[in-house]
Design an enzyme around this catalytic site. Structure first.
Site, PDB file in Angstrom:
ATOM      1  N   HIS A  55       0.839  -1.217   0.000  1.00 24.13           N
ATOM      2  CA  HIS A  55       0.000   0.000   0.000  1.00 24.13           C
ATOM      3  C   HIS A  55       0.868   1.259   0.000  1.00 24.13           C
ATOM      4  O   HIS A  55       1.472   1.610   1.011  1.00 24.13           O
ATOM      5  CB  HIS A  55      -0.912   0.008   1.232  1.00 24.13           C
ATOM      6  CG  HIS A  55      -1.907   1.117   1.230  1.00 24.13           C
ATOM      7  ND1 HIS A  55      -3.273   0.902   1.302  1.00 24.13           N
ATOM      8  CD2 HIS A  55      -1.762   2.468   1.150  1.00 24.13           C
ATOM      9  CE1 HIS A  55      -3.897   2.063   1.272  1.00 24.13           C
ATOM     10  NE2 HIS A  55      -3.003   3.037   1.186  1.00 24.13           N
ATOM     11  N   HIS A  57       1.153   5.372  -2.157  1.00 21.11           N
ATOM     12  CA  HIS A  57       0.644   6.318  -3.168  1.00 21.11           C
ATOM     13  C   HIS A  57       1.867   6.854  -3.917  1.00 21.11           C
ATOM     14  O   HIS A  57       2.481   7.841  -3.501  1.00 21.11           O
ATOM     15  CB  HIS A  57      -0.099   7.469  -2.487  1.00 21.11           C
ATOM     16  CG  HIS A  57      -1.283   7.022  -1.690  1.00 21.11           C
ATOM     17  ND1 HIS A  57      -2.576   7.248  -2.077  1.00 21.11           N
ATOM     18  CD2 HIS A  57      -1.366   6.320  -0.521  1.00 21.11           C
ATOM     19  CE1 HIS A  57      -3.403   6.719  -1.189  1.00 21.11           C
ATOM     20  NE2 HIS A  57      -2.698   6.154  -0.229  1.00 21.11           N
ATOM     21  N   GLN A 150      -9.505   9.763  -4.501  1.00 20.72           N
ATOM     22  CA  GLN A 150      -9.143  10.474  -3.273  1.00 20.72           C
ATOM     23  C   GLN A 150     -10.252  11.376  -2.743  1.00 20.72           C
ATOM     24  O   GLN A 150     -10.453  11.506  -1.547  1.00 20.72           O
ATOM     25  CB  GLN A 150      -7.870  11.299  -3.516  1.00 20.72           C
ATOM     26  CG  GLN A 150      -7.411  12.143  -2.344  1.00 20.72           C
ATOM     27  CD  GLN A 150      -6.928  11.333  -1.163  1.00 20.72           C
ATOM     28  OE1 GLN A 150      -5.817  10.842  -1.140  1.00 20.72           O
ATOM     29  NE2 GLN A 150      -7.793  11.152  -0.156  1.00 20.72           N
ATOM     30  N   HIS A 208      -9.769   2.276   0.550  1.00 18.64           N
ATOM     31  CA  HIS A 208      -9.374   3.059   1.724  1.00 18.64           C
ATOM     32  C   HIS A 208     -10.609   3.083   2.606  1.00 18.64           C
ATOM     33  O   HIS A 208     -11.568   3.781   2.311  1.00 18.64           O
ATOM     34  CB  HIS A 208      -8.996   4.482   1.311  1.00 18.64           C
ATOM     35  CG  HIS A 208      -7.584   4.637   0.909  1.00 18.64           C
ATOM     36  ND1 HIS A 208      -7.068   4.031  -0.192  1.00 18.64           N
ATOM     37  CD2 HIS A 208      -6.550   5.339   1.483  1.00 18.64           C
ATOM     38  CE1 HIS A 208      -5.781   4.348  -0.290  1.00 18.64           C
ATOM     39  NE2 HIS A 208      -5.442   5.128   0.704  1.00 18.64           N
ATOM     40  N   GLU A 211     -10.849   5.235   7.344  1.00 19.16           N
ATOM     41  CA  GLU A 211      -9.597   5.826   7.843  1.00 19.16           C
ATOM     42  C   GLU A 211      -9.946   7.095   8.594  1.00 19.16           C
ATOM     43  O   GLU A 211      -9.743   8.220   8.118  1.00 19.16           O
ATOM     44  CB  GLU A 211      -8.633   6.122   6.682  1.00 19.16           C
ATOM     45  CG  GLU A 211      -7.248   6.512   7.188  1.00 19.16           C
ATOM     46  CD  GLU A 211      -6.305   6.948   6.084  1.00 19.16           C
ATOM     47  OE1 GLU A 211      -6.759   7.109   4.928  1.00 19.16           O
ATOM     48  OE2 GLU A 211      -5.109   7.147   6.384  1.00 19.16           O
ATOM     49  N   ASP A 307       2.474   3.359   2.891  1.00 22.57           N
ATOM     50  CA  ASP A 307       1.430   4.341   2.565  1.00 22.57           C
ATOM     51  C   ASP A 307       1.988   5.582   1.864  1.00 22.57           C
ATOM     52  O   ASP A 307       1.446   6.017   0.852  1.00 22.57           O
ATOM     53  CB  ASP A 307       0.628   4.732   3.821  1.00 22.57           C
ATOM     54  CG  ASP A 307      -0.768   5.258   3.507  1.00 22.57           C
ATOM     55  OD1 ASP A 307      -1.197   5.173   2.337  1.00 22.57           O
ATOM     56  OD2 ASP A 307      -1.434   5.749   4.435  1.00 22.57           O
ATOM     57  N   TRP A 313       0.841  13.603   3.585  1.00 20.89           N
ATOM     58  CA  TRP A 313       0.330  12.842   4.709  1.00 20.89           C
ATOM     59  C   TRP A 313       1.425  12.333   5.635  1.00 20.89           C
ATOM     60  O   TRP A 313       1.142  11.833   6.719  1.00 20.89           O
ATOM     61  CB  TRP A 313      -0.495  11.647   4.202  1.00 20.89           C
ATOM     62  CG  TRP A 313      -1.720  12.099   3.490  1.00 20.89           C
ATOM     63  CD1 TRP A 313      -2.921  12.416   4.061  1.00 20.89           C
ATOM     64  CD2 TRP A 313      -1.871  12.296   2.081  1.00 20.89           C
ATOM     65  NE1 TRP A 313      -3.795  12.800   3.076  1.00 20.89           N
ATOM     66  CE2 TRP A 313      -3.190  12.739   1.865  1.00 20.89           C
ATOM     67  CE3 TRP A 313      -1.015  12.159   0.966  1.00 20.89           C
ATOM     68  CZ2 TRP A 313      -3.683  13.037   0.594  1.00 20.89           C
ATOM     69  CZ3 TRP A 313      -1.509  12.456  -0.292  1.00 20.89           C
ATOM     70  CH2 TRP A 313      -2.833  12.891  -0.478  1.00 20.89           C
TER      71      TRP A 313
HETATM   72  N1  17E Z   1      -4.935   9.487   1.007  1.00 21.91           N
HETATM   73  C1  17E Z   1      -5.764   8.987   1.951  1.00 21.91           C
HETATM   74  O1  17E Z   1      -6.995   9.111   1.822  1.00 21.91           O
HETATM   75  N2  17E Z   1      -5.260   8.371   3.029  1.00 21.91           N
HETATM   76  C2  17E Z   1      -3.943   8.240   3.162  1.00 21.91           C
HETATM   77  N3  17E Z   1      -3.457   7.632   4.237  1.00 21.91           N
HETATM   78  C3  17E Z   1      -3.091   8.765   2.170  1.00 21.91           C
HETATM   79  C4  17E Z   1      -3.622   9.375   1.111  1.00 21.91           C
HETATM   80  C5  17E Z   1      -1.630   8.618   2.331  1.00 21.91           C
HETATM   81 FE   FE2 Z   2      -3.416   5.126   1.610  1.00 24.07          FE
END
Ligand code: 17E
Ligand code: FE2
Length: 411
Positions: A55, A57, A150, A208, A211, A307, A313
């Site tokens: 995982h 980006h 996103q 995702h 989170e 990540d 982030w």
């Molecule tokens: N975008 C997101 O939604 N969550 C993350 N942890 C990262 C990007 C890195």
């Molecule tokens: Fe992520």
């Protein structure tokens, strides 16, 4: 070519490994060099299947502070910072950064990467570039691409259409972000859309998922239910699931039954979620890491990801998955001897299951000769001493090597 005296994973005894035509042709303690065969004595060093980044980006990596720094350290401010950076994307920019990040990973023995790529961008320039790079880099780094919305699927203009176009462009995996959608209804609808899109095009899924520190964020149950009903099972992965840290135990017990039936995979990102989560708490502050220990105990597959490398982030990162495991074992309180010894699996075999690498992966006769050698005699020591990756071979070809530096104490 013959590699002598390797300690393979947690094996008690040393063994020898013959590599021919890019494959492991023999693995046995009884092998003798053939006349003229090249021989490397590993002297008891640890030999593992290659590391897998399950995982990250790649499209956002190496952009921290450009144009603005994330001052609060929250996920949501990160998304705002990225939204500004996104306006400046070009193919060359993405190519340069991804090429640098891939080499950071290669130096640390990583040979497979699953990257989420933001498709909430009408130009889809990052997606197009990653599809090209997946091809250019195919002999050195296996790249799997997730179409990652996103800014939401239902909550972003033409979100569904962008997801469909990303799949047409060649995404391997369909993503979603239920906790970022405007409403609970959108959240459920976005998951129904994403899993159906994957089912229709025979793609994998990596969401995702939840989170957020909101205990009411329940995307996971929808992901698992659809995985079960659509027969997608272990083609589906739930990443992050940090809200599970905050769920009440009665709910988790009920949920666990569905999770096991669904056979979905989990990816936890311990470096980044210890940094991003708990930001609205005073004290006590939640860690916001999903229940890795409990999921593992239930036989559910969990891997660990980095990540981010130096982006909105997460302001650090070198591409070392050892750092990810190191942090993960601490925050998940998995520091028993056997837990430490087995923890390489979070970035090797468990991740291979998530990525569906099948029989192309693993230290077995007949499989591609892809492996890493660590400067340590076992994984416990490798982790504890931050051992270098001495060698990284992919399909019999050397991709990376290192010579550990020396330091001296002068008293
Ligand atoms: N975008 C997101 O939604 N969550 C993350 N942890 C990262 C990007 C890195
Ligand atoms: Fe992520």
């Amino acid at each position: 070519m013959l590699f002598q005296n390797a300690r393979v994973e947690n094996a008690q005894n040393l063994t020898h490994i013959r590599v021919e035509n890019g494959l492991f042709s023999a693995i046995s303690p009884d092998l003798l060099p053939k006349p003229g065969e090249e021989v490397v004595d590993l002297g008891g060093k640890l030999l593992l299947p290659p590391f897998i980044e399950s995982h990250v980006h790649l499209d956002t990596c190496l952009t921290a502070g450009d144009p603005v720094w994330n001052m609060s350290g929250t996920l949501f401010e990160g998304i705002e910072c990225w939204s500004k950076r996104k306006e400046k994307l070009s193919k060359q920019d993405v190519r340069d950064r991804v090429n640098r990040a891939v080499r950071l990973y290669a130096a640390h023995g990583v040979q497979h990467i699953r990257t989420h790529v933001d498709v909430t961008d009408p130009s889809l320039v990052a997606m197009e570039t990653l599809v090209e790079l997946r091809e250019t880099l195919r002999d050195t780094m296996d790249i799997q691409i997730v179409a990652f919305p996103q800014e939401g699927i239902l909550s972003y203009p033409n979100g569904q259409e962008l997801m469909r176009r990303a799949v047409e462009l060649g995404a391997d995996v369909v993503g979603a972000i239920p906790h970022f959608e405007f409403t609970r209804e959108y959240s459920v609808e976005s998951l129904n859309f994403a899993l159906q899109l994957a089912a229709d095009h025979d793609k994998l899924v990596d969401v995702h998922c939840d989170e957020i520190d909101d205990e009411a964020s329940r995307g996971l149950e929808t992901v698992a239910a659809r995985a079960l009903e659509l027969g997608l099972y272990d083609k589906v992965t739930a990443s992050h699931t940090t809200a599970m840290h905050s769920y009440n135990n009665a709910y988790v017990v009920r949920l666990m039954r569905l999770l096991k039936m669904s056979r979905i995979n989990f990816v936890s990102n311990p470096l980044v979620n210890t940094h991003l989560q708990g930001r609205m708490d005073t004290y006590p502050k939640r860690r916001g890491i999903t229940r890795v220990k409990e999921l593992t105990a239930e036989g559910i597959n969990v891997s660990f990801g980095h990540d981010d490398i130096f982006d909105p982030w997460y302001p650090m990162g070198t591409g070392s998955l050892r750092d990810v495991v190191f942090m993960g074992l601490h925050v998940c309180q998995m520091m028993g001897y056997q837990e430490i010894m087995d923890s390489y699996r979070f970035i090797t075999t468990n991740a291979a299951k998530t990525l569906h690498l099948g029989e192309t992966y693993g230290i077995q006769e007949g499989r591609p000769a892809s492996f890493v050698v660590m400067d340590a005699g076992n994984w416990y020591d490798a982790l504890n001493t931050n051992a270098a990756v001495l060698l990284s071979y992919k399909k019999g070809k050397k991709l990376a090597q290192s010579t550990p530096g020396s330091s001296q104490v002068l008293f």
